[in-house]
Design an enzyme around this catalytic site. Structure first.
Site, mmCIF file in Angstrom:
data_model
loop_
_atom_site.group_PDB
_atom_site.id
_atom_site.type_symbol
_atom_site.label_atom_id
_atom_site.label_comp_id
_atom_site.label_asym_id
_atom_site.label_seq_id
_atom_site.Cartn_x
_atom_site.Cartn_y
_atom_site.Cartn_z
ATOM 1 N N SER A 147 0.845 -1.194 0.000
ATOM 2 C CA SER A 147 0.000 0.000 0.000
ATOM 3 C C SER A 147 0.879 1.241 0.000
ATOM 4 O O SER A 147 2.037 1.193 0.441
ATOM 5 C CB SER A 147 -0.872 0.010 1.257
ATOM 6 O OG SER A 147 -1.527 1.258 1.407
ATOM 7 N N TYR A 160 -1.981 0.073 10.616
ATOM 8 C CA TYR A 160 -2.099 -0.346 9.213
ATOM 9 C C TYR A 160 -0.817 0.002 8.452
ATOM 10 O O TYR A 160 -0.281 -0.832 7.712
ATOM 11 C CB TYR A 160 -3.329 0.318 8.565
ATOM 12 C CG TYR A 160 -3.530 -0.120 7.126
ATOM 13 C CD1 TYR A 160 -3.855 -1.437 6.812
ATOM 14 C CD2 TYR A 160 -3.377 0.785 6.083
ATOM 15 C CE1 TYR A 160 -4.016 -1.840 5.495
ATOM 16 C CE2 TYR A 160 -3.546 0.395 4.761
ATOM 17 C CZ TYR A 160 -3.862 -0.919 4.476
ATOM 18 O OH TYR A 160 -4.021 -1.325 3.164
HETATM 19 P P1 NDP Z 1 -11.640 -5.823 0.291
HETATM 20 O O1 NDP Z 1 -12.120 -5.582 1.671
HETATM 21 O O2 NDP Z 1 -12.599 -5.693 -0.828
HETATM 22 O O3 NDP Z 1 -10.938 -7.259 0.195
HETATM 23 C C1 NDP Z 1 -10.165 -7.775 1.245
HETATM 24 C C2 NDP Z 1 -10.017 -9.272 1.041
HETATM 25 O O4 NDP Z 1 -9.132 -9.803 2.047
HETATM 26 C C3 NDP Z 1 -11.331 -10.003 1.155
HETATM 27 O O5 NDP Z 1 -11.404 -10.986 0.162
HETATM 28 C C4 NDP Z 1 -11.254 -10.661 2.540
HETATM 29 O O6 NDP Z 1 -11.957 -11.900 2.530
HETATM 30 C C5 NDP Z 1 -9.758 -10.916 2.635
HETATM 31 N N1 NDP Z 1 -9.308 -11.109 4.012
HETATM 32 C C6 NDP Z 1 -9.262 -10.184 5.011
HETATM 33 N N2 NDP Z 1 -8.849 -10.767 6.143
HETATM 34 C C7 NDP Z 1 -8.630 -12.088 5.863
HETATM 35 C C8 NDP Z 1 -8.218 -13.211 6.620
HETATM 36 N N3 NDP Z 1 -7.940 -13.119 7.934
HETATM 37 N N4 NDP Z 1 -8.099 -14.412 6.002
HETATM 38 C C9 NDP Z 1 -8.379 -14.524 4.694
HETATM 39 N N5 NDP Z 1 -8.794 -13.505 3.918
HETATM 40 C C10 NDP Z 1 -8.917 -12.308 4.507
HETATM 41 O O7 NDP Z 1 -10.428 -4.796 0.093
HETATM 42 P P2 NDP Z 1 -9.315 -4.665 -1.056
HETATM 43 O O8 NDP Z 1 -9.599 -5.528 -2.211
HETATM 44 O O9 NDP Z 1 -9.128 -3.223 -1.270
HETATM 45 O O10 NDP Z 1 -8.050 -5.189 -0.250
HETATM 46 C C11 NDP Z 1 -7.149 -6.159 -0.767
HETATM 47 C C12 NDP Z 1 -5.747 -5.808 -0.292
HETATM 48 O O11 NDP Z 1 -5.372 -4.543 -0.842
HETATM 49 C C13 NDP Z 1 -5.588 -5.668 1.215
HETATM 50 O O12 NDP Z 1 -4.365 -6.231 1.594
HETATM 51 C C14 NDP Z 1 -5.575 -4.142 1.433
HETATM 52 O O13 NDP Z 1 -4.890 -3.783 2.593
HETATM 53 C C15 NDP Z 1 -4.843 -3.720 0.174
HETATM 54 N N6 NDP Z 1 -4.991 -2.325 -0.246
HETATM 55 C C16 NDP Z 1 -6.217 -1.761 -0.494
HETATM 56 C C17 NDP Z 1 -6.317 -0.455 -0.945
HETATM 57 C C18 NDP Z 1 -7.610 0.223 -1.188
HETATM 58 O O14 NDP Z 1 -7.657 1.476 -1.165
HETATM 59 N N7 NDP Z 1 -8.680 -0.475 -1.462
HETATM 60 C C19 NDP Z 1 -5.101 0.321 -1.226
HETATM 61 C C20 NDP Z 1 -3.873 -0.360 -0.929
HETATM 62 C C21 NDP Z 1 -3.843 -1.638 -0.488
HETATM 63 P P3 NDP Z 1 -12.888 -12.467 3.698
HETATM 64 O O15 NDP Z 1 -13.415 -11.300 4.489
HETATM 65 O O16 NDP Z 1 -13.955 -13.224 2.949
HETATM 66 O O17 NDP Z 1 -11.992 -13.360 4.486
HETATM 67 C C1 8X3 Z 2 -5.133 1.635 1.485
HETATM 68 C C2 8X3 Z 2 -4.766 3.031 1.120
HETATM 69 O O1 8X3 Z 2 -4.307 5.376 2.034
HETATM 70 O O2 8X3 Z 2 -6.274 4.194 2.888
HETATM 71 O O3 8X3 Z 2 -4.020 0.856 1.693
HETATM 72 O O4 8X3 Z 2 -4.073 3.544 3.594
HETATM 73 S S1 8X3 Z 2 -4.846 4.064 2.481
#
Ligand code: NDP
Ligand code: 8X3
Length: 262
Positions: A147, A160
């Site tokens: 991120s 985070y």
């Molecule tokens: P979502 O919330 O849409 O997806 C998150 C996914 O992670 C879900 O499929 C969830 O599945 C899974 N997950 C969370 N905790 C667990 C766990 N303990 N075991 C297994 N699966 C888990 O968010 P994003 O698609 O945005 O997030 C995906 C990744 O991208 C994350 O690592 C997030 O930190 C990162 N990210 C997101 C950004 C954004 O702005 N959206 C920017 C930068 C990074 P379930 O709940 O079914 O287990």
């Molecule tokens: C998700 C982006 O800026 O909300 O990783 O931390 S931010």
């Protein structure tokens, strides 16, 4: 020559929504065979169906909670049965997210623990368990989702940001440790992207989550999925080390252009 993903096994954690579900569809469209994990199995079923419709050679799914070693071991044993040996070409460590936006002074143990467990320890557990399934000198890739928060701290984001900074350093150490195996190691570090991320961070408060993206044009899950496929497809001697991907409307964390009328 571009690395072909046709009929290659790809494992994606956190495939039940957001980047992970979009990655399943994008790798599926490239003809790959998918192993999908997350806690919400009904949502995995939908993602698998969409990946098959997009052209996946196979789309298998299994419950996975990366926050426990037992669940990861069970999941990887299942994956090993599916791949039938050292046939896992791409591991996408995507499971994770943020819980709360409290300052350190107001922080909750449960939120801190969930963030370190999923974004950092979960990635370590899955990688350790999956490495024996990955072939050497055959264009395999480990792609971790980091991120912008790994690079810039912000108020309310201490844990985070720490978890994602940890992800970045684990990625760098792993690249050193795997030197000579031919296994590539990358991190993709997105900025503002509209998924369920904010809904999870704000514990189901949809109005508060929506505000994060108000008046601006964030990335969407497909934008990141396309980048993941592009990385895995590079010729086997090419390693994309670290990629920051932000919307044009985001110059920096906390510096987002918003239009008055959306
Ligand atoms: P979502 O919330 O849409 O997806 C998150 C996914 O992670 C879900 O499929 C969830 O599945 C899974 N997950 C969370 N905790 C667990 C766990 N303990 N075991 C297994 N699966 C888990 O968010 P994003 O698609 O945005 O997030 C995906 C990744 O991208 C994350 O690592 C997030 O930190 C990162 N990210 C997101 C950004 C954004 O702005 N959206 C920017 C930068 C990074 P379930 O709940 O079914 O287990
Ligand atoms: C998700 C982006 O800026 O909300 O990783 O931390 S931010």
């Amino acid at each position: 020559m571009e690395f072909s993903l046709q009929n290659k096994w790809i494992l994606i954690t956190g495939a039940s929504s957001g980047f992970g579900a979009a990655a399943a569809a994008a790798f599926g469209a490239a003809g790959a065979k998918l192993l999908l994990g997350a806690r919400r199995v009904a949502r995995l079923k939908t993602a698998a169906a969409q990946a098959l419709a997009a052209g996946a050679g196979a789309a298998e799914f299994h419950e996975l909670d990366v926050s426990t070693t037992a669940s990861v071991q069970k999941f990887i044993a299942w994956a090993a049965e599916k791949t039938g040996g050292k046939n896992l070409h791409v591991l996408v460590n995507n499971a994770g997210g943020a819980h709360g936006l409290d300052t350190v002074a107001d922080g909750q143990d449960a939120d801190w623990e969930a963030m370190i467990q999923s974004n950092l320890l979960g990635l370590l557990r899955v990688t350790r368990a999956a490495l024996p399934l990955m072939p050497h000198d055959a264009g395999a890739s480990i792609i971790n989702i980091g991120s912008v928060a790994a690079h810039t701290a912000y108020e309310g984001g201490a844990v985070y940001c720490a978890a994602k900074a940890g992800e970045l350093q684990v990625t760098r150490a792993l690249r050193l440790e795997l030197l000579g195996t031919g296994i590539r190691v990358s991190t993709v570090d997105p900025g503002l992207a509209e998924t369920e991320f904010s809904l999870v961070r704000f514990k189901g408060d949809a109005a508060r989550a929506k505000k994060v993206y108000e008046g601006t044009r964030p990335l969407n899950a497909r934008d990141i999925a396309d980048v993941l496929v592009w990385i895995a497809r590079r010729p086997p001697h090419v390693n994309i080390d670290e990629l920051l991907v932000k919307p044009v409307d985001q110059a920096a964390v906390g510096k987002v252009h918003r239009r008055p009328n959306g």
